[in-house]
Design an enzyme around this catalytic site. Structure first.
Site, short mmCIF file in Angstrom:
data_model
loop_
_atom_site.label_atom_id
_atom_site.label_comp_id
_atom_site.label_asym_id
_atom_site.label_seq_id
_atom_site.Cartn_x
_atom_site.Cartn_y
_atom_site.Cartn_z
N LYS A 120 30.09 17.84 32.74
CA LYS A 120 29.25 18.62 31.82
C LYS A 120 28.32 17.71 31.02
O LYS A 120 27.24 18.12 30.60
CB LYS A 120 30.11 19.44 30.86
CG LYS A 120 31.15 20.35 31.50
CD LYS A 120 30.59 21.70 31.86
CE LYS A 120 31.62 22.70 32.36
NZ LYS A 120 32.51 22.28 33.43
C1 LIG Z 1 32.92 22.87 34.56
C2 LIG Z 1 33.71 22.10 35.55
C3 LIG Z 1 33.77 22.46 36.92
C4 LIG Z 1 33.09 23.69 37.46
O1 LIG Z 1 31.70 23.58 37.45
P1 LIG Z 1 30.77 24.90 37.58
O2 LIG Z 1 29.42 24.44 37.30
O3 LIG Z 1 31.30 25.86 36.54
O4 LIG Z 1 30.97 25.42 38.96
C5 LIG Z 1 34.50 21.66 37.78
N1 LIG Z 1 35.18 20.59 37.33
C6 LIG Z 1 35.16 20.21 36.03
C7 LIG Z 1 35.95 19.04 35.60
C8 LIG Z 1 34.43 20.94 35.10
O5 LIG Z 1 34.42 20.57 33.80
#
Ligand SMILES: *Cc1c(COP(=O)(O)O)cnc(C)c1O
Length: 475
Positions: A120
Site C-alpha cells: 500500500k
Molecule cells: C491490500 C493488500 C492486498 C490486496 O490488494 P488489492 O489491491 O486489494 O487487491 C494483498 N496483500 C497485502 C499485503 C495487502 O496489504
C-alpha cells in the site's frame, strides 16, 4: 486527460478534481476516457530510466493538470531509496521495487520496502504528496476519516504524517490488531495524526465511518474525506511497478512476462490490467485469492457473487479477506466494451447484495483477450508454500505473497518469466511464519523494539456522536 465514470452519468473531470474525492456522483468509479498507448520507441527509452523517472513518464500521461516540473518534483521526492529503504534478499533499494530471483524465469518483486512493509505504501506515499500539493494550491484542507484492521490505516498515516492541511482520524478495533501493528500506528507522534481505538470489532469502526460519511452536512462542514482503495491516483501509481518489473525481468522489449498478484479489492491487479492495455507486453495476469475466493470464482465461471460479512473468512492472509472487490467495476467496464449502461445494470444487482452471471453473455466470450487466469490458496497451501520457498530458494515469504506463488506455479508457461508481486514482508505476520518455519522472521533494524515506544491513542466506545465531538474539537 479526462476521467469518466463507469456508470456514465457524471461530467468528465480532470485528475486533480477527482484526486480528493471517492466515488463519482453517479455511484461509479472514475477511469481515464482512454488508456494512453505506449509506443515501442517509448518503451525502449523507458528501459534505461530510474524508478522515479519512469514513474514521471507514466504518470504524466494520466496527470495533465499539474505542471510537468511540479509533477516531476513530487514523484522524485516520493520514490527514493530513503522512503523505500527496507529491501531484502540483497535487493537494490535504488530500484524501489527490485526483483528477487527464485530460479530461472521465476521472481518475486518487492513492493513492500516502504515504511509500513506492505505494498500500500507504493501508492499511498505518492498520494500524501499529491494531496499536500493540490490542497496548498487551492487553499483547502481535508480531514481524513478511516477505519482499519491493519495495513491501509498505517499506510495512510505514514503517507499523511506531517503533511500541511491534512489531518487523519483513524479508527481501529481496540485490542484486535497485533502488537506490531498497534505500535506502527500508535507510536506516531505527529500532531496531524489521531488514533482512535474503538471498543468493538472492525465492523463497528467501519459503521461509524459510514455513519459520519452519510451525514452530508457534517461531511461538508468539516471537510471529511477518505483515502480508500477506489481512489484513482492509487491505481495510477501502481501501474509503474509493472513496467519496472517487466524491464528488470527481461533483456529486450520483444519478450513477454506474466505477473501473479495476491488480490483482495482488485486494486493492484487493476493497475496490471491497465499496464497491459497500455501495451506493456504482459502475457498473463494471474489473480490469486485466499479462502475468500469471490474473484477466482468469477474468472473461472463468469459469475460474480459478492459475499456477506458472515460468509467472509478471517484468514492468515488478512489483507485479502474481502467479500466484495471494490475496484472490480473498473475491469468489468472494459470487459463490457466500456458500456456504462451495462455496468449500471450489473451493479444494480451488486448494490443489492446480489450476484451477476456473465457466462452466457457476448462479453464473456471476449474474456481470454484480457489475459486473466486465477486460482485460490488456503491456509494449508500458504504454510506449505512458505516452507517450499524457504527450503528450495532460501527466501522467506509473507502469507499473501505465498498465496501468489502457490497460484503462479499452477499457471507458468514455458519461456515466459513469472513475476510474483510481493505485497508484504514476513515480519508483519510473525505468528504464521512461526507456524510454518518454527522461526521468527527478521524485522528491519529500524523497526526493532517499536512496541516499546510511547503510544498515542484514544480509546472510545463505538458511539457516532461522541466520535463526531472528538473530531470537531480537534479541527
Ligand atoms: C491490500 C493488500 C492486498 C490486496 O490488494 P488489492 O489491491 O486489494 O487487491 C494483498 N496483500 C497485502 C499485503 C495487502 O496489504
Amino acid at each position: 486527460m479526462r476521467y469518466i465514470s463507469t456508470r456514465g452519468h457524471a461530467a468528465p473531470q480532470a485528475f486533480c478534481d477527482i484526486l480528493l474525492g471517492g466515488l463519482a456522483p453517479d455511484g461509479g468509479l472514475y477511469l481515464p476516457e482512454s488508456y494512453p498507448q505506449i509506443s515501442r520507441a517509448e518503451l525502449d527509452a523507458w528501459r534505461q530510466l530510474s524508478y522515479a523517472d519512469l514513474a514521471y513518464e507514466i504518470l504524466a500521461k494520466f496527470i495533465t493538470d499539474i505542471p510537468p516540473a511540479d509533477l516531476k518534483a513530487l514523484v522524485a521526492k516520493t520514490y527514493t531509496a530513503a522512503v523505500y529503504c527496507h529491501a531484502r534478499n540483497g535487493g537494490d533499494a535504488r530500484q524501489i521495487t527490485p526483483l528477487t530471483r527464485l530460479e530461472d524465469g521465476l521472481y518475486t518483486q518487492e513492493l513492500s520496502n516502504g515504511p509500513t512493509l506492505a505494498f500500500k505504501d507504493m501508492a499511498m506515499q505518492l498520494l500524501g504528496n499529491l494531496f499536500e500539493y493540490v490542497l496548498e494550491k487551492r487553499g483547502e484542507s481535508i480531514n481524513i476519516l478511516g477505519a482499519t484492521s491493519g495495513d491501509t490505516g498505517s499506510a495512510a498515516e505514514y503517507a499523511m504524517r506531517g503533511k500541511h492541511n491534512v489531518k487523519v482520524f483513524m479508527l481501529s478495533p481496540d485490542g484486535k490488531m497485533s502488537a506490531f501493528q498497534r505500535a506502527q500506528m500508535y507510536s506516531l507522534q505527529d500532531d496531524n495524526i489521531f488514533n482512535i481505538a474503538v471498543t468493538g470489532l472492525f465492523d463497528d469502526a467501519q459503521d461509524i465511518v459510514k455513519a459520519v460519511s452519510n451525514d452530508a452536512e457534517f461531511k461538508k462542514k468539516y471537510k471529511i474525506g477518505a483515502v480508500n482503495s477506489i481512489n484513482w491516483a492509487r491505481v495510477a501509481a501502481q501501474i509503474v511497478y509493472y513496467f519496472q518489473g517487466y524491464f528488470l525481468a527481461t533483456q529486450s522489449n520483444d519478450e513477454q512476462v506474466s505477473f501473479a498478484v495476491p488480490s483482495g479489492n482488485f486494486g493492484n491487479i487493476c493497475a496490471g490490467h491497465i499496464a497491459r492495455q497500455m501495451g506493456l507486453p504482459i502475457k498473463q495476469l494471474v489473480l490469486a485469492t485466499n479462502e475468500n475466493d469471490v474473484l477466482d470464482e468469477f474468472f473461472r465461471t463468469g459469475i460474480y457473487r459478492p459475499r456477506s460479512a458472515a460468509e467472509t473468512s478471517i484468514t492468515s492472509s488478512p489483507s485479502m479477506d474481502i467479500s466484495k472487490a471494490s475496484n472490480f467495476e473498473r475491469f468489468v467496464f472494459d470487459l463490457v466494451g466500456r458500456d456504462p449502461a451495462a455496468v449500471s445494470e450489473l451493479w444494480a444487482k451488486v448494490d443489492k447484495g446480489l450476484a451477476f452471471d456473465l457466462s452466457e453473455s457476448v462479453h464473456w466470450a471476449k474474456i481470454a483477450r484480457f489475459g486473466f487466469v486465477s486460482g485460490k490458496s488456503t491456509h494449508l497451501d500458504r504454510i506449505n508454500t512458505i516452507r517450499f520457498a524457504q527450503g528450495r530458494y532460501q527466501v522467506m515469504l509473507d502469507t499473501h505473497t505465498a498465496d501468489g506463488l502457490k497460484v503462479a506455479l499452477e499457471h507458468r508457461l514455458p519461456n515466459v518469466p513469472m513475476i510474483v508481486l510481493e505485497t508484504a514482508q514476513p515480519a508483519k505476520f510473525e505468528e504464521t511464519i512461526r507456524e510454518a518455519l518454527g522461526t521468527e522472521p527478521v524485522r528491519p533494524a529500524d523497526l526493532a523494539g517499536i512496541e516499546n515506544l510511547p503510544q498515542r491513542v484514544e480509546v472510545m466506545a463505538p458511539d457516532v456522536e461522541a466520535i463526531k465531538r472528538y473530531l470537531v474539537a480537534r479541527l
